[in-house]
Design a protein around this motif. Structure first.
Motif, PDB file in Angstrom:
ATOM      1  N   CYS A  20       0.864  -1.182   0.000  1.00 55.46           N
ATOM      2  CA  CYS A  20       0.000   0.000   0.000  1.00 55.46           C
ATOM      3  C   CYS A  20       0.900   1.231   0.000  1.00 55.46           C
ATOM      4  CB  CYS A  20      -0.948  -0.011   1.193  1.00 55.46           C
ATOM      5  SG  CYS A  20      -0.146   0.041   2.803  1.00 55.46           S
ATOM      6  N   PRO A  21       0.344   2.417  -0.278  1.00 55.79           N
ATOM      7  CA  PRO A  21       1.171   3.627  -0.311  1.00 55.79           C
ATOM      8  C   PRO A  21       1.805   3.948   1.048  1.00 55.79           C
ATOM      9  CG  PRO A  21      -0.977   4.029  -1.297  1.00 55.79           C
ATOM     10  CD  PRO A  21      -1.039   2.685  -0.649  1.00 55.79           C
ATOM     11  N   VAL A  22       3.069   4.358   1.008  1.00 48.87           N
ATOM     12  CA  VAL A  22       3.822   4.724   2.211  1.00 48.87           C
ATOM     13  C   VAL A  22       4.512   6.058   1.956  1.00 48.87           C
ATOM     14  CG1 VAL A  22       5.755   4.069   3.731  1.00 48.87           C
ATOM     15  CG2 VAL A  22       4.204   2.313   2.858  1.00 48.87           C
ATOM     16  N   ALA A  23       4.644   6.862   2.997  1.00 44.81           N
ATOM     17  CA  ALA A  23       5.382   8.122   2.943  1.00 44.81           C
ATOM     18  C   ALA A  23       6.377   8.171   4.094  1.00 44.81           C
ATOM     19  CB  ALA A  23       4.430   9.314   3.023  1.00 44.81           C
TER      20      ALA A  23
ATOM     21  N   ASP B 170       3.540   9.865  -2.096  1.00 40.33           N
ATOM     22  CA  ASP B 170       2.555  10.365  -3.046  1.00 40.33           C
ATOM     23  C   ASP B 170       1.922  11.668  -2.557  1.00 40.33           C
ATOM     24  OD1 ASP B 170       0.389  10.806  -4.738  1.00 40.33           O
ATOM     25  OD2 ASP B 170      -0.220   8.721  -4.771  1.00 40.33           O
ATOM     26  N   VAL B 171       2.089  12.747  -3.339  1.00 39.49           N
ATOM     27  CA  VAL B 171       1.562  14.052  -2.942  1.00 39.49           C
ATOM     28  C   VAL B 171       0.040  14.081  -2.915  1.00 39.49           C
ATOM     29  CG1 VAL B 171       3.593  15.313  -3.735  1.00 39.49           C
ATOM     30  CG2 VAL B 171       1.677  15.001  -5.290  1.00 39.49           C
ATOM     31  N   GLU B 172      -0.601  13.184  -3.656  1.00 38.53           N
ATOM     32  CA  GLU B 172      -2.062  13.122  -3.679  1.00 38.53           C
ATOM     33  C   GLU B 172      -2.634  12.422  -2.444  1.00 38.53           C
ATOM     34  OE1 GLU B 172      -3.957  14.547  -6.107  1.00 38.53           O
ATOM     35  OE2 GLU B 172      -2.074  15.290  -6.955  1.00 38.53           O
ATOM     36  N   ARG B 173      -1.866  11.552  -1.838  1.00 41.49           N
ATOM     37  CA  ARG B 173      -2.359  10.736  -0.717  1.00 41.49           C
ATOM     38  C   ARG B 173      -1.871  11.189   0.652  1.00 41.49           C
ATOM     39  NH1 ARG B 173      -3.402   4.916  -2.832  1.00 41.49           N
ATOM     40  NH2 ARG B 173      -3.301   5.278  -5.054  1.00 41.49           N
TER      41      ARG B 173
ATOM     42  N   VAL C  39      -2.388  12.056  13.301  1.00 44.73           N
ATOM     43  CA  VAL C  39      -2.249  11.610  11.920  1.00 44.73           C
ATOM     44  C   VAL C  39      -3.531  10.927  11.436  1.00 44.73           C
ATOM     45  CG1 VAL C  39      -0.987  10.027  10.410  1.00 44.73           C
ATOM     46  CG2 VAL C  39       0.260  11.476  12.007  1.00 44.73           C
ATOM     47  N   ILE C  40      -4.118  10.082  12.258  1.00 41.57           N
ATOM     48  CA  ILE C  40      -5.367   9.408  11.879  1.00 41.57           C
ATOM     49  C   ILE C  40      -6.476  10.427  11.662  1.00 41.57           C
ATOM     50  CG2 ILE C  40      -7.202   7.882  12.732  1.00 41.57           C
ATOM     51  CD1 ILE C  40      -4.917   6.143  13.938  1.00 41.57           C
ATOM     52  N   ASP C  41      -6.554  11.442  12.507  1.00 39.48           N
ATOM     53  CA  ASP C  41      -7.562  12.496  12.335  1.00 39.48           C
ATOM     54  C   ASP C  41      -7.394  13.217  11.003  1.00 39.48           C
ATOM     55  OD1 ASP C  41      -8.792  11.951  14.735  1.00 39.48           O
ATOM     56  OD2 ASP C  41      -7.867  13.628  15.809  1.00 39.48           O
ATOM     57  N   LEU C  42      -6.164  13.431  10.583  1.00 38.77           N
ATOM     58  CA  LEU C  42      -5.897  14.170   9.356  1.00 38.77           C
ATOM     59  C   LEU C  42      -5.952  13.299   8.108  1.00 38.77           C
ATOM     60  CD1 LEU C  42      -5.060  16.872   8.083  1.00 38.77           C
ATOM     61  CD2 LEU C  42      -2.690  16.164   8.401  1.00 38.77           C
ATOM     62  N   VAL C  43      -5.343  12.118   8.166  1.00 41.56           N
ATOM     63  CA  VAL C  43      -5.164  11.271   6.992  1.00 41.56           C
ATOM     64  C   VAL C  43      -6.244  10.199   6.864  1.00 41.56           C
ATOM     65  CG1 VAL C  43      -3.551   9.645   5.897  1.00 41.56           C
ATOM     66  CG2 VAL C  43      -2.678  11.684   7.018  1.00 41.56           C
ATOM     67  N   GLY C  44      -6.802   9.769   7.987  1.00 43.69           N
ATOM     68  CA  GLY C  44      -7.746   8.660   7.979  1.00 43.69           C
ATOM     69  C   GLY C  44      -7.039   7.389   8.413  1.00 43.69           C
ATOM     70  N   PRO C  45      -7.651   6.223   8.161  1.00 42.98           N
ATOM     71  CA  PRO C  45      -7.041   4.961   8.589  1.00 42.98           C
ATOM     72  C   PRO C  45      -5.628   4.808   8.026  1.00 42.98           C
ATOM     73  CG  PRO C  45      -9.277   4.600   7.806  1.00 42.98           C
ATOM     74  CD  PRO C  45      -8.920   6.023   7.468  1.00 42.98           C
ATOM     75  N   CYS C  46      -4.692   4.603   8.925  1.00 44.96           N
ATOM     76  CA  CYS C  46      -3.301   4.470   8.517  1.00 44.96           C
ATOM     77  C   CYS C  46      -2.508   3.774   9.621  1.00 44.96           C
ATOM     78  CB  CYS C  46      -2.700   5.839   8.211  1.00 44.96           C
ATOM     79  SG  CYS C  46      -2.777   7.001   9.569  1.00 44.96           S
ATOM     80  N   THR C  47      -1.282   3.405   9.280  1.00 39.46           N
ATOM     81  CA  THR C  47      -0.371   2.788  10.235  1.00 39.46           C
ATOM     82  C   THR C  47       0.912   3.600  10.249  1.00 39.46           C
ATOM     83  OG1 THR C  47      -1.298   0.625   9.727  1.00 39.46           O
ATOM     84  CG2 THR C  47       0.793   0.650  10.891  1.00 39.46           C
TER      85      THR C  47
ATOM     86  N   LEU D  48       4.633   6.229   7.205  1.00 39.82           N
ATOM     87  CA  LEU D  48       3.183   6.271   7.310  1.00 39.82           C
ATOM     88  C   LEU D  48       2.583   5.528   6.132  1.00 39.82           C
ATOM     89  CD1 LEU D  48       0.721   7.432   8.815  1.00 39.82           C
ATOM     90  CD2 LEU D  48       0.883   9.429   7.315  1.00 39.82           C
ATOM     91  N   ALA D  49       1.764   4.515   6.414  1.00 41.58           N
ATOM     92  CA  ALA D  49       1.097   3.725   5.370  1.00 41.58           C
ATOM     93  C   ALA D  49      -0.387   4.004   5.388  1.00 41.58           C
ATOM     94  CB  ALA D  49       1.352   2.236   5.579  1.00 41.58           C
ATOM     95  N   ARG D  50      -0.955   4.203   4.215  1.00 38.69           N
ATOM     96  CA  ARG D  50      -2.407   4.369   4.086  1.00 38.69           C
ATOM     97  C   ARG D  50      -2.991   3.018   3.748  1.00 38.69           C
ATOM     98  NH1 ARG D  50      -4.576   9.872   1.948  1.00 38.69           N
ATOM     99  NH2 ARG D  50      -6.371   8.944   2.920  1.00 38.69           N
ATOM    100  N   GLY D  51      -4.163   2.749   4.293  1.00 42.46           N
ATOM    101  CA  GLY D  51      -4.796   1.458   4.049  1.00 42.46           C
ATOM    102  C   GLY D  51      -4.292   0.407   5.020  1.00 42.46           C
TER     103      GLY D  51
END
Length: 129
Positions: free
Chosen positions: A35-38, A55-58, A85-93, A108-111
């Motif tokens: 999944c996408p990671v930053a 990813d600048v979009e995610r 981070v969860i408040d801003l980005v949503g579900p993430c690790t 930071l991973a999304r999904g």
């Protein structure tokens, strides 16, 4: 100690020019997680987490998070950082990048990541330092 199949800091550095290491970290981490990671580090005042690569979009360019002393994250503030981070980005690790007991940033991973990046985050921290 290198775990079989894992990339270590030397390989991350050897495969990239120094200014491209954050992009290489994101590439490898995203492949491992599925999944996408930053990659984020704190600004010099410890007030914002700044995206080095991802990813600048995610992922947002910066996250207001007064959880640091200078550019290091206070280890006891990690739960607060995760909540922000969860408040801003949503579900993430979030995996802290730790070098010699200093938290210098985080992955930071999304999904839903397919694998845990804890060991890789340590190698990424060494490569980025």
């Amino acid at each position: 100690m290198k775990v079989r199949g894992q990339i270590d800091a030397g390989e991350l550095l050897g495969a990239s020019l120094p200014h491209l290491v954050p992009e290489r970290v994101v590439e490898v981490a995203s492949a491992q997680a599925g999944c996408p990671v930053a990659v984020y580090v704190l600004d010099l005042e410890g007030s914002f987490a700044l995206r080095l690569a991802g990813d600048v979009e995610r992922f947002p360019q910066q996250i207001r998070a007064a959880v640091g002393v200078g550019p290091e994250i206070i280890p006891e503030a990690l739960p607060q950082l995760r909540a922000l981070v969860i408040d801003l980005v949503g579900p993430c690790t979030l995996w802290p990048m730790v070098v010699r007991d200093r938290v210098m940033g985080f992955l930071l991973a999304r999904g839903r990541p397919a694998s845990d990046l804890e060991a890789f985050a340590g190698q990424a921290a060494l490569a980025l330092e």
